[in-house]
Design an enzyme around this catalytic site. Structure first.
Site, mmCIF file in Angstrom:
data_model
loop_
_atom_site.group_PDB
_atom_site.id
_atom_site.type_symbol
_atom_site.label_atom_id
_atom_site.label_comp_id
_atom_site.label_asym_id
_atom_site.label_seq_id
_atom_site.Cartn_x
_atom_site.Cartn_y
_atom_site.Cartn_z
ATOM 1 N N CYS A 158 0.828 -1.206 0.000
ATOM 2 C CA CYS A 158 0.000 0.000 0.000
ATOM 3 C C CYS A 158 0.864 1.258 0.000
ATOM 4 O O CYS A 158 1.418 1.637 1.037
ATOM 5 C CB CYS A 158 -0.930 -0.030 1.219
ATOM 6 S SG CYS A 158 -2.036 1.385 1.281
ATOM 7 N N CYS A 217 -0.572 4.238 1.959
ATOM 8 C CA CYS A 217 -0.419 4.069 3.405
ATOM 9 C C CYS A 217 1.025 4.294 3.841
ATOM 10 O O CYS A 217 1.287 5.001 4.803
ATOM 11 C CB CYS A 217 -0.806 2.655 3.829
ATOM 12 S SG CYS A 217 -2.229 1.987 2.995
ATOM 13 N N ASP A 218 1.957 3.672 3.150
ATOM 14 C CA ASP A 218 3.323 3.577 3.668
ATOM 15 C C ASP A 218 4.362 4.412 2.910
ATOM 16 O O ASP A 218 5.496 4.537 3.381
ATOM 17 C CB ASP A 218 3.773 2.101 3.661
ATOM 18 C CG ASP A 218 2.891 1.250 4.571
ATOM 19 O OD1 ASP A 218 2.375 1.790 5.567
ATOM 20 O OD2 ASP A 218 2.704 0.059 4.283
#
Ligand code: FAD
Ligand code: NAP
Length: 314
Positions: A134, A137-138
């Site tokens: 992701c 997200c990261d």
């Protein structure tokens, strides 16, 4: 007893659907979750894009209060896997793994999706510690640093473009020299200065230390091994929608699905079957984020409340 609403899956979508359905007046609402509630975000060591939640917080910490909040309004939770949802007249039948069947007037399916693993050495051990599926997200954790992206489809190339804006350099590793991705996306990738294409190459082994990933060995189809030292490896090798509960005995799906196996819904999360809703990662065009899954759950529950009211009182 026939349930007003059965919710399948207890991730952000299912829990929010449970909160809105019970707080909105539905009486008998059960959430069927095969494991601990919370969903896939509980695997994430840090989440920093859930609105209003600041500071360092893990996915697990974010999700811990959600079930108790729902239970306060009457949501019941059964820890069991659902095998199949079918419809008989106006009544939905929910076949559980223990062989029993629950009945419901409406169903909200929120079983999420699972990113596929590429299958190289170290991938599972370092998942969540530098190996990620992701970028939204990261990606930010690698601001100004170099990362590796694996895959040659639309997701890999689009995420490589996203990461190239945050990271100093993106190595895009693909096992062939042509891409599945749309030609204009391929062109954009080729024009992006800080993306290096590492073609005809596959990941062999990701390695690291107690802090997480420190590098990855990539093998060219001609046998050459390259050691790329990076703190982050993103794999985008396809996604499996968890749609098995909608599969009927004859192999067809209960409602309309697209070619990728995602559930087709309208903006109310209504599927092609009346009283059946799908929310979160499993629906078409899902942004695959906690905030959007929760939003979907709320929308589906509000619509389920009016559906059940119409069915039983008019
Ligand atoms: P899920 O979270 O997948 O929940 C589905 C639930 O259904 C699961 O609990 C599962 O056990 C249950 N279930 C499945 N099948 C059955 C069955 N047959 N019977 C009963 N129960 C069943 N998003 C962000 O917004 N920010 C981030 O920083 C972020 N980081 C991430 C990091 C990682 C490592 C991962 C994997 C994902 C991340 N995401 C992030 C994405 C986010 O987790 C998902 O978009 C979100 O969890 C989707 O919610 P959902 O409720 O649709 O599905
Ligand atoms: P995908 O199209 O299936 O691509 C997966 C990629 O990963 C392929 O390039 C594949 O290589 C590679 N791969 C698979 N297994 C691997 C392994 N074990 N090791 C190394 N590489 C591996 O998946 P996706 O990119 O997630 O897309 C899924 C669907 O959503 C597609 O239909 C896509 O078009 C669609 N989508 C569309 C958009 C958009 O329209 N903007 C955005 C995202 C996704 P090979 O090519 O050699 O098989």
């Amino acid at each position: 007893m026939i349930l007003d609403c059965a919710i399948i899956g207890g991730g952000p979508a299912g829990l929010t659907a449970g909160l809105y359905a019970t707080r909105g007046g539905l009486e008998n609402v059960v959430m069927f979750e095969k494991g601990m509630p919370g969903g896939q975000i509980t695997q994430s060591s840090e989440i920093e894009n859930y609105p209003g939640v600041t500071g360092e917080i893990s996915g697990m910490d974010l999700m811990i209060p959600w079930p108790a909040q729902c239970q306060k309004f009457g949501l019941k939770h059964e820890m069991v896997a659902v095998l199949r949802v079918s419809k008989d007249g106006d009544i939905f039948k929910i076949l559980k793994e223990d062989g029993t069947v629950a009945e419901a007037h409406s169903v909200i399916v929120c079983t999420g999706s699972s990113p596929r693993r590429a299958g190289f050495k170290g991938e599972n051990a370092l998942f969540g510690k530098g190996v990620s599926t992701c970028a939204t997200c990261d990606g930010f954790f690698y601001k100004g640093k170099e990362v590796v992206v694996i895959g040659g489809g639309d997701t890999a190339l689009e995420e490589a473009l996203y990461l190239a804006k945050i990271c100093s350099k993106v190595y895009l590793v693909h096992r062939r020299d042509t891409f599945r991705s749309a030609p204009n996306t391929v062109e954009r990738v080729k024009r992006t200065q800080n993306i290096e294409l590492v073609l005809n190459s596959s990941p062999q082994e990701v390695y690291g230390d107690e802090m997480g990933v420190t590098g990855i060995f990539i093998k060219n189809n001609n046998g050459e091994i390259r050691d790329i030292k990076v703190p982050g490896v993103f794999t985008f090798v396809g996604n499996d929608v968890n749609n098995q509960t909608l599969k009927q005995k004859d192999g067809t799906f209960l409602c309309e699905m697209n070619k990728q196996g995602e559930v087709i819904v309208d903006i109310s999360m209504q599927t092609s079957i009346k009283g059946l809703f799908a929310a979160g990662d499993m629906r078409v065009a899902a942004p695959k984020q906690v905030v959007s899954a929760a939003g979907d759950g709320a929308v589906a529950a509000l619509k389920a409340i009016s559906y059940v009211d119409e069915l039983l009182n008019h």
